[in-house]
Design an enzyme around this catalytic site. Structure first.
Site, PDB file in Angstrom:
ATOM      1  CG  ASP A  59     -22.552  48.179  51.382  1.00  0.00           C
ATOM      2  OD1 ASP A  59     -21.760  48.036  50.433  1.00  0.00           O
ATOM      3  OD2 ASP A  59     -22.789  49.276  51.924  1.00  0.00           O
ATOM      4  CG  ASP A  95     -16.982  51.548  51.314  1.00  0.00           C
ATOM      5  OD1 ASP A  95     -16.190  51.254  52.221  1.00  0.00           O
ATOM      6  OD2 ASP A  95     -16.668  51.552  50.115  1.00  0.00           O
ATOM      7  CE  LYS A 110     -22.704  47.106  46.179  1.00  0.00           C
ATOM      8  NZ  LYS A 110     -22.867  47.684  47.531  1.00  0.00           N
ATOM      9  CG  ASP A 144     -25.079  52.334  53.032  1.00  0.00           C
ATOM     10  OD1 ASP A 144     -24.564  51.428  52.350  1.00  0.00           O
ATOM     11  OD2 ASP A 144     -24.649  53.499  53.044  1.00  0.00           O
ATOM     12  CG  ASP A 146     -26.057  48.518  49.329  1.00  0.00           C
ATOM     13  OD1 ASP A 146     -25.134  47.849  48.838  1.00  0.00           O
ATOM     14  OD2 ASP A 146     -25.887  49.353  50.235  1.00  0.00           O
TER      15      ASP A 146
END
Length: 234
Positions: free
Chosen positions: A7, A9, A148, A171, A175
């Site tokens: 990931d 950000d 995702k 995080d 995710d």
């Protein structure tokens, strides 16, 4: 082939409230490619932003953009149903939020700030048959139920890689579906508790420093994962 998907950000950055990249994370990810790993990025950001980042960082394992809706690897693919951009003005007016500057470059996943999600927003999205989440950076609205995860599955099929040969690093709540599609799950030390519960490896360090911590361990052990709490072997 072994693959690391990370990931951006809150994971490749120096913390979860900034867009500044952690250079130690970039350095270690480029180094692990020398062991034969491919490195790809998975994010809610638009494809143009991620393609530039991917190119300049020198990664080679593909891109999953717009929270799973756009995939790139030796070709560009739209995985999700397009979303009506007329919803941007409606959502901004109803909830006093601001549409992202990236929205004109998106096809399927619209983003808004501030990233605070309310029950009223969730109700609005449900009535329109949309899915809504917050990444901590922005509110995301799309027609994709699996987020995702859809894009990651598609990328793995393009690469011909089994999920058991994939490490995912993330995080935030956005995710979760991504990590469910990989064999070994890494969560950075300042990640959300819901995500940490999925993790095979929780880093001591936060965000990008946590990525560097894990990848350095991987390099030291020549690509062999150790110290896991549970789950897959690589």
């Amino acid at each position: 082939m072994k693959l690391i998907l990370v990931d951006v950000d809150g994971t490749l950055t120096i913390d979860r409230d900034t867009y500044i990249l952690e250079l130690d994370a970039i350095r270690t990810l480029r180094e692990v490619q020398k062991l034969g790993f491919k490195v790809g990025i998975v994010s809610g950001n638009s494809y143009p932003v991620l393609r530039a980042l991917y190119t300049y960082l020198g990664f080679n394992g593909g891109i999953v953009a717009e929270n799973g809706c756009v995939v790139y690897y030796e070709g560009l693919y739209e995985v999700c149903e397009k979303i009506d951009k007329g919803l941007i003005a409606e959502f901004e007016k109803l909830f006093s939020v601001r549409g992202s500057w990236q929205n004109p470059f998106k096809c399927c996943d619209l983003t808004f700030t501030p990233p605070k999600l309310t029950e009223e927003m969730v109700k609005w999205a449900r009535e329109k048959g949309l899915y809504i989440k917050t990444s901590g950076y922005a509110i995301h609205i799309s027609k994709s139920k699996k987020g995702k995860g859809d894009g990651v599955r598609f990328l793995l099929s393009l690469l011909g890689v089994s999920k058991n040969d994939v490490i995912g690093i993330g995080d935030s709540d956005t995710d979760v579906e991504f990590l469910e599609e990989v064999g070994f799950k890494v969560v950075v030390g300042n990640g959300e508790e819901k995500v940490k519960k999925l993790g095979n490896y929780i880093t001591k360090e936060k965000s990008g420093k946590g990525v560097a911590e894990f990848v350095n361990m991987l390099i030291t052990n020549r690509g062999d994962v150790h110290g896991r709490n549970r789950g897959a072997d690589l």
